[in-house]
Structure formats: C-alpha cells, structure tokens
Design an enzyme around this catalytic site. Structure first.
Site, PDB file in Angstrom:
ATOM      1  CG  HIS A 153     -27.560 -29.850  25.063  1.00  0.00           C
ATOM      2  ND1 HIS A 153     -27.666 -29.827  27.044  1.00  0.00           N
ATOM      3  CD2 HIS A 153     -26.408 -29.870  26.236  1.00  0.00           C
ATOM      4  CE1 HIS A 153     -27.255 -29.010  27.392  1.00  0.00           C
ATOM      5  NE2 HIS A 153     -26.391 -28.862  26.715  1.00  0.00           N
ATOM      6  CB  CYS A 180     -24.234 -30.609  28.989  1.00  0.00           C
ATOM      7  SG  CYS A 180     -24.283 -29.457  29.216  1.00  0.00           S
ATOM      8  CG  ASN A 202     -27.360 -25.457  28.097  1.00  0.00           C
ATOM      9  OD1 ASN A 202     -27.506 -26.214  28.944  1.00  0.00           O
ATOM     10  ND2 ASN A 202     -25.920 -25.259  27.601  1.00  0.00           N
TER      11      ASN A 202
END
Length: 336
Positions: free
Chosen positions: A263, A116, A293
């Site tokens: 993020h 991530c 995501n």
C-alpha cells in the site's frame, strides 16, 4: 469440487489534474523539499470540481479496463465488492452505483470500509466467494476521492500533502489451475488505536446540523486526523508481520518474493520494509511519488502499472500488503 481463484484482469484510473508539491506550497506553508523528505511524494492527482469524477465514476472507469483485460464482458460479472472510505453518499454505498452505471444484471454488491487495507480485504472476500464455488467472476474495486475533504491550509498540511484521488479494479475469476492464483489472504485489526488515524465527524454521533449549529472554525473533526509518528511505528511492524505470515502459511521465504506491491502510504515505510526484509528495489513496486496515498485504490493502481510495465511474469510470486486506519492490516499472496 474445489476451485482456485486468480486475478484475470486489472485496471486503474486517475484524474488528469496533476497537483505538484510546488502547487501545494502556494496554499500552505510547505515546500517540495519538506514533502519529499517526509513522504517521497512529488505530485498527486486531484479531481477538479465539475469534471464528472466521483468515487463511483472513477471506479467504473477502472472496472471497464479490468473487464476488458480479463477478456470477459460485464454480463459475466456475478458479484461486486467495492472498497472505499470516501463514498459518493453516506448511503447507499458505491457498489450499487457501479452495478447501475455499468449496466450489470442485478448481482449482489458489497461495500468494504477498511480504508488503506480495503482492497486486500475486498480481494479476500472475492477469493473466498470464488473458491467456495458461489461466484465465477467477482469485480473488486478500490476507489477514493480525498481532495474534497482535506484541510488545505497550513493547519492540515501533515495530512493533506499525502493524499490523492484515483481508482483501481481487479477481476477475480474461478480457475482449475492449482499452480496459479491466490494462495492465501491474511486479515487483522487492532481497534484500540482507531482514533489515531480517523475522521470523526460528521457522523451519527456528530451530525452535520450540530457542526453548523456550533459554527466553530476551530473544529477540525470533519477533517482527517493522523498521529503520524505513532502510525508510522505501527505500520512498519505490521507490514513485516503480515508479509511473513503469508509466506510462512505457504512454506515460503522473503527471497521467494518476485514482486511486493505495498500500500502506497509513505515511501519511507516501503523503503524501511524493503531494507528490513532484504528485498532488492527491483522487487518492490512503488508509485507514491506520482499519485500520493490513494488509500484503497493504491494497491490496484500500483499493481496494474507493474503489470503494464512488464514487471510481473507468469509464475511470479506476488505479495500485496497494506496497513491503515482502524488499525487494520492485511496481505495477499498469489502465484501469477
């Protein structure tokens, strides 16, 4: 001579196939209400097998847009940094595939495996290469294809409902304008929690033939695992810390931020940080509700959309921040 570096072009690509929460409720015991309450996600994009989309090809599509928006050609690219946790192959990495598929001259290609946080890590690498004078235009890509490796049963719903596919890209270029560009980047890791968000096998310690030999339907090591509450608690702490670190390094305060692009891990995390740092919703860009995501791709996708929507103006102070598997976390502060 000292140089500054700045992002001169952004681009993104997401598959056409939209998977809604209601679609997922037909695969597993879940609901639109359950997913939205916990994550804020309404839909995500998943590739369709056979549609030609892979981690590298999506990265190529995003890169083409970034190159065009930067006003350069592929021949101006002199280095590639590709961030992903889902490469097409175990090896080689996708950086060289992008070099091949774009027809770029034989430049160096570096692959970054920071999940991530991958795009911000990759951006930091590009920033340092450009500031040192080694390269003029670095292509930075974050791309992920999650859908092919998710447990699409009720057993895996806690992870599966979160993730989507897509790619984003940036061109980091040399500049002599000291008033604009990347001000600083900040990178961290805490490996003691590595297994709290991980995909353990197949790997060199648990290779494919061993999985086949065991033939154990209860073996979930080849699906992503996430200790959700544990990750959430660490994320909200580290997000704030690394954003403040970037601001303090440049003698700035939260009220100076014109746009925060976090993020896109969970809308609840973003909302928590927004409230904690007293940032108006108009100064925080979120698109997780549309894409889920997308790990290393999430920040460049969101940042590109924010630019396209006119939410970033020349002179704006922009902060990018990420937290994820590793644990790793990072931030980048720039004057647009």
């Amino acid at each position: 001579m000292s140089y500054t570096s700045r992002i001169t072009g952004m681009g993104y690509y997401v598959p056409e196939n939209v998977v809604t929460n209601n679609d997922l409720s037909k695969m597993m015991d879940t609901s639109d209400e359950w997913i939205q309450e916990r994550t804020g996600i309404v839909e995500r994009r998943w590739v369709v097998p056979g549609d030609g989309n892979t981690t590298s090809t999506m990265g190529v599509k995003a890169a083409k847009m970034a190159i065009e928006n930067a006003g350069i050609t592929k021949d101006d690219i002199d280095f590639i940094v590709f961030a992903t946790l889902s490469p097409d192959y175990y090896f080689p990495g996708p950086g060289v595939q992008v070099q091949r598929d774009l027809g770029i001259k034989e430049v160096g290609a570096l692959d970054v495996r920071n999940q991530c946080s991958g795009f911000v890590y990759a951006l930091s690498v590009a920033d340092q290469y450009v500031k040192s004078g080694m390269y003029k235009n670095v292509l930075v890509i974050g791309s992920e294809l999650h859908s092919g490796g998710l447990d699409k049963t009720t057993r895996g719903r806690g992870v599966t409902v979160i993730f989507g596919d897509g790619a984003g890209a940036a061109i980091v270029s040399r500049s002599n304008d000291e008033k604009r560009g990347i001000l600083s980047t900040h990178l961290h890791s805490q490996g003691e929690h590595a297994e709290e968000l991980a995909l353990i096998g197949p790997a060199t310690t648990h290779w494919v033939d061993k999985l086949i030999e065991e033939n154990d339907p209860e073996n979930t090591s080849y699906y992503p695992y996430m200790n959700g509450n544990f990750v959430f608690k660490h994320a909200v702490t580290r997000f704030e810390e690394v954003i403040m670190e970037a601001l303090e390094a440049n003698s700035l305060k939260p009220e100076n931020i014109d746009l925060l692009v976090p993020h896109q891990a969970n809308l609840r995390i973003s909302q928590f940080i927004m409230k904690k740092m007293q940032l108006d919703p108009s100064r925080v860009y979120n698109n997780i509700m549309r894409y889920g995501n997308t790990t290393a791709a999430s920040i460049p996708i969101a940042f590109t959309e924010a630019i396209n929507e006119g939410k970033v103006k020349e002179g704006d102070l922009v902060c990018l921040a990420a937290f994820g598997s590793g644990f790793t976390w990072a931030s980048a502060l720039m004057r647009w």
